[in-house]
Motif scaffolding. Structure first.
Motif, mmCIF file in Angstrom:
data_model
loop_
_atom_site.group_PDB
_atom_site.id
_atom_site.type_symbol
_atom_site.label_atom_id
_atom_site.label_comp_id
_atom_site.label_asym_id
_atom_site.label_seq_id
_atom_site.Cartn_x
_atom_site.Cartn_y
_atom_site.Cartn_z
ATOM 1 N N LYS A 134 10.023 67.203 100.264
ATOM 2 C CA LYS A 134 9.281 68.178 99.455
ATOM 3 C C LYS A 134 9.573 67.999 97.966
ATOM 4 O O LYS A 134 8.660 68.037 97.132
ATOM 5 C CB LYS A 134 9.643 69.604 99.882
ATOM 6 N N PHE A 135 10.837 67.787 97.635
ATOM 7 C CA PHE A 135 11.232 67.637 96.232
ATOM 8 C C PHE A 135 10.522 66.448 95.589
ATOM 9 O O PHE A 135 9.910 66.576 94.519
ATOM 10 C CB PHE A 135 12.751 67.470 96.131
ATOM 11 N N ASN B 272 22.937 60.880 101.507
ATOM 12 C CA ASN B 272 24.341 60.729 101.092
ATOM 13 C C ASN B 272 24.585 61.392 99.737
ATOM 14 O O ASN B 272 25.622 62.036 99.522
ATOM 15 C CB ASN B 272 24.717 59.250 101.037
ATOM 16 N N THR B 273 23.627 61.227 98.826
ATOM 17 C CA THR B 273 23.743 61.858 97.504
ATOM 18 C C THR B 273 23.745 63.368 97.639
ATOM 19 O O THR B 273 24.563 64.065 97.036
ATOM 20 C CB THR B 273 22.590 61.417 96.588
ATOM 21 N N TYR B 274 22.811 63.870 98.441
ATOM 22 C CA TYR B 274 22.696 65.317 98.670
ATOM 23 C C TYR B 274 24.025 65.881 99.191
ATOM 24 O O TYR B 274 24.502 66.910 98.716
ATOM 25 C CB TYR B 274 21.569 65.590 99.665
ATOM 26 N N LEU B 275 24.600 65.202 100.170
ATOM 27 C CA LEU B 275 25.833 65.686 100.796
ATOM 28 C C LEU B 275 27.032 65.617 99.855
ATOM 29 O O LEU B 275 28.013 66.338 100.043
ATOM 30 C CB LEU B 275 26.117 64.882 102.072
ATOM 31 N N LEU C 125 18.170 64.671 92.365
ATOM 32 C CA LEU C 125 18.268 65.792 93.303
ATOM 33 C C LEU C 125 18.926 67.034 92.710
ATOM 34 O O LEU C 125 18.889 68.102 93.321
ATOM 35 C CB LEU C 125 19.038 65.366 94.557
ATOM 36 N N LEU C 126 19.520 66.921 91.514
ATOM 37 C CA LEU C 126 20.100 68.090 90.883
ATOM 38 C C LEU C 126 19.042 69.136 90.539
ATOM 39 O O LEU C 126 19.354 70.304 90.317
ATOM 40 C CB LEU C 126 20.860 67.691 89.609
ATOM 41 N N PHE D 132 20.785 72.968 94.195
ATOM 42 C CA PHE D 132 21.811 72.570 93.232
ATOM 43 C C PHE D 132 21.508 72.972 91.780
ATOM 44 O O PHE D 132 22.415 72.971 90.954
ATOM 45 C CB PHE D 132 22.016 71.048 93.274
ATOM 46 N N TYR D 133 20.258 73.279 91.476
ATOM 47 C CA TYR D 133 19.874 73.439 90.075
ATOM 48 C C TYR D 133 20.685 74.517 89.355
ATOM 49 O O TYR D 133 21.165 74.313 88.236
ATOM 50 C CB TYR D 133 18.380 73.754 89.948
#
Length: 414
Positions: free
Chosen positions: A8-9, A62-65, A98-99, A104-105
């Motif tokens: 979605k992002f 992996n980045t998200y986690l 993804l920030l 996370f924002y």
């Protein structure tokens, strides 16, 4: 489902409709359910959608986690004032798209604001604070962190100590596990000339920094406590703890802390009439400070006070320093030091009447309104002496009432 949030992002980032993304892969309805995490989906479908979005799904997951831990590590480095580490983590985070995801924002923006406060970028911090003021439905943790950020901003960059205290006192450690804020409370109370509360909160902060083995923050906090102890009239300056702390800061390579210690040691010496030593230590502190940082202007004003007392520099040289301070105060939008340096300019130029007119009509009312206890008391006495010297007892008495009221006590004596 993490994959759905990521899909979605990037879909929204690229301006694609769900039908565009799912074309020849799956229906727009199925894309919607994938994004909301309410349907089973095959790995093949995820890979096809990721390919269309030109992303590596495994890498993105992996980045998200890893982001939550990385943001916590960044915040921790800021709390402990590990500037190099904090800057390194910020650089690493800057390339992570993804920030901007809702997960996370807000956390990123809060810590980014703390970072800007750490390095002296108050304009960026102010802009982010204004953005955060418009946020709805903050989590309890985020709300408490925002209180801390506002408290630090008004303390470090606006010199609005009462307002800073009002925000810091709202913090609830049950939800915001960061006792570092005790240090900021101690600083605010010190600036309000409330030494008992300053020492009380500094001691609480010291316990926290000691538990973290943070030598630079321990040093800063011990310095804060030292100020409260050594400003007592009964204290013998020969027993000062500053030389020991300065030596420690030097051996540990803590330049910023050494600059602060030299500044405060100079201030102590100035108050005790040791103007040559004060001038020497203010000069050493200035060399270590970055001229763009708000702390520089504080030391510059102390340096100018000592230089004026010693009379070693010409009027021209003193005016250059005073006007440098005036210019810096204007660029930093620092009203308190703008008044200080304007008073210096008037005094150096020998404009006595202009000095006292500016003091009484502009500077003194500002200091009193803002609750700057030490400045208010000092200038009340100056104005009292000035009018007494002129033989204007009525004007002089205007300043005696507030002085006397501070010493009134509810005693039961006959």
């Amino acid at each position: 489902m993490i994959q759905g949030k990521i899909i979605k992002f990037y879909r929204e980032l690229q301006g694609l409709r769900q039908a565009d993304l799912g074309n020849e892969i799956c229906s727009s309805t199925h894309v919607s359910k994938i994004e909301r995490g309410i349907t089973e989906v095959s790995q093949e479908t995820i890979e096809l959608l990721a390919k269309r979005l030109r992303i590596d799904m495994k890498e993105e997951i992996n980045t998200y986690l890893s982001l939550d831990l990385l943001l916590k590590e960044w915040h921790e480095s800021i709390i402990l004032k590990l500037n190099s580490k904090a800057t390194s983590i910020k650089t690493k985070l800057e390339g992570i798209m993804l920030l901007k995801i809702p997960d996370f924002y807000r956390a990123y923006t809060l810590v980014l604001t703390r970072y800007y406060l750490l390095i002296g970028e108050s304009t960026y911090a102010k802009s982010l604070i204004e953005e955060m003021n418009s946020w709805d439905e903050l989590s309890v943790y985020d709300q408490n962190m925002l209180y801390h950020i506002k408290g630090k901003f008004y303390l470090d960059y606006q010199n609005e100590y009462s307002l800073a205290i009002s925000y810091l006192k709202k913090i609830n450690l049950t939800y915001y596990h960061n006792p570092e804020y005790y240090y900021d409370l101690a600083c605010a109370y010190m600036c309000m000339n409330s030494s008992i509360l300053a020492y009380h909160y500094a001691n609480k902060a010291l316990q926290f920094f000691s538990s973290k083995n943070s030598f630079n923050r321990i040093l800063e906090t011990e310095m804060l406590m030292l100020i409260q102890v050594e400003q007592e009239e009964i204290f013998d300056t020969k027993d000062s703890g500053y030389p020991r702390l300065i030596e420690m800061a030097d051996s540990l390579g803590l330049t910023d802390q050494k600059a602060k210690l030299l500044h405060n040691y100079a201030y102590q010496q100035f108050r005790n009439g040791s103007y040559e030593k004060a001038f020497e230590h203010y000069s050493q502190s200035l060399i270590l400070r970055d001229a763009s940082h708000p702390h520089y202007i504080v030391t510059l004003e102390g340096y100018l006070n000592a230089a004026t007392k010693l009379g070693l520099q010409s009027q021209t040289e003193l005016l250059i320093v005073a006007r440098e301070g005036l210019s810096l105060a204007k660029s930093l939008d620092d009203t308190m030091y703008l008044h200080y340096f304007q008073l210096h300019v008037n005094k150096i130029e020998g404009l006595k009447e202009r000095y006292y007119h500016y003091l009484e009509s502009v500077a003194y009312p500002f200091f009193k309104e803002m609750g700057y206890g030490l400045a208010t008391e000092t200038y009340e006495i100056k104005l009292f002496d000035y009018y007494l010297e002129k033989g204007d007892g009525e004007r002089a008495n205007q300043f005696t009432l507030s002085i006397v009221n501070r010493f009134r006590k509810n005693n039961e004596l006959v």
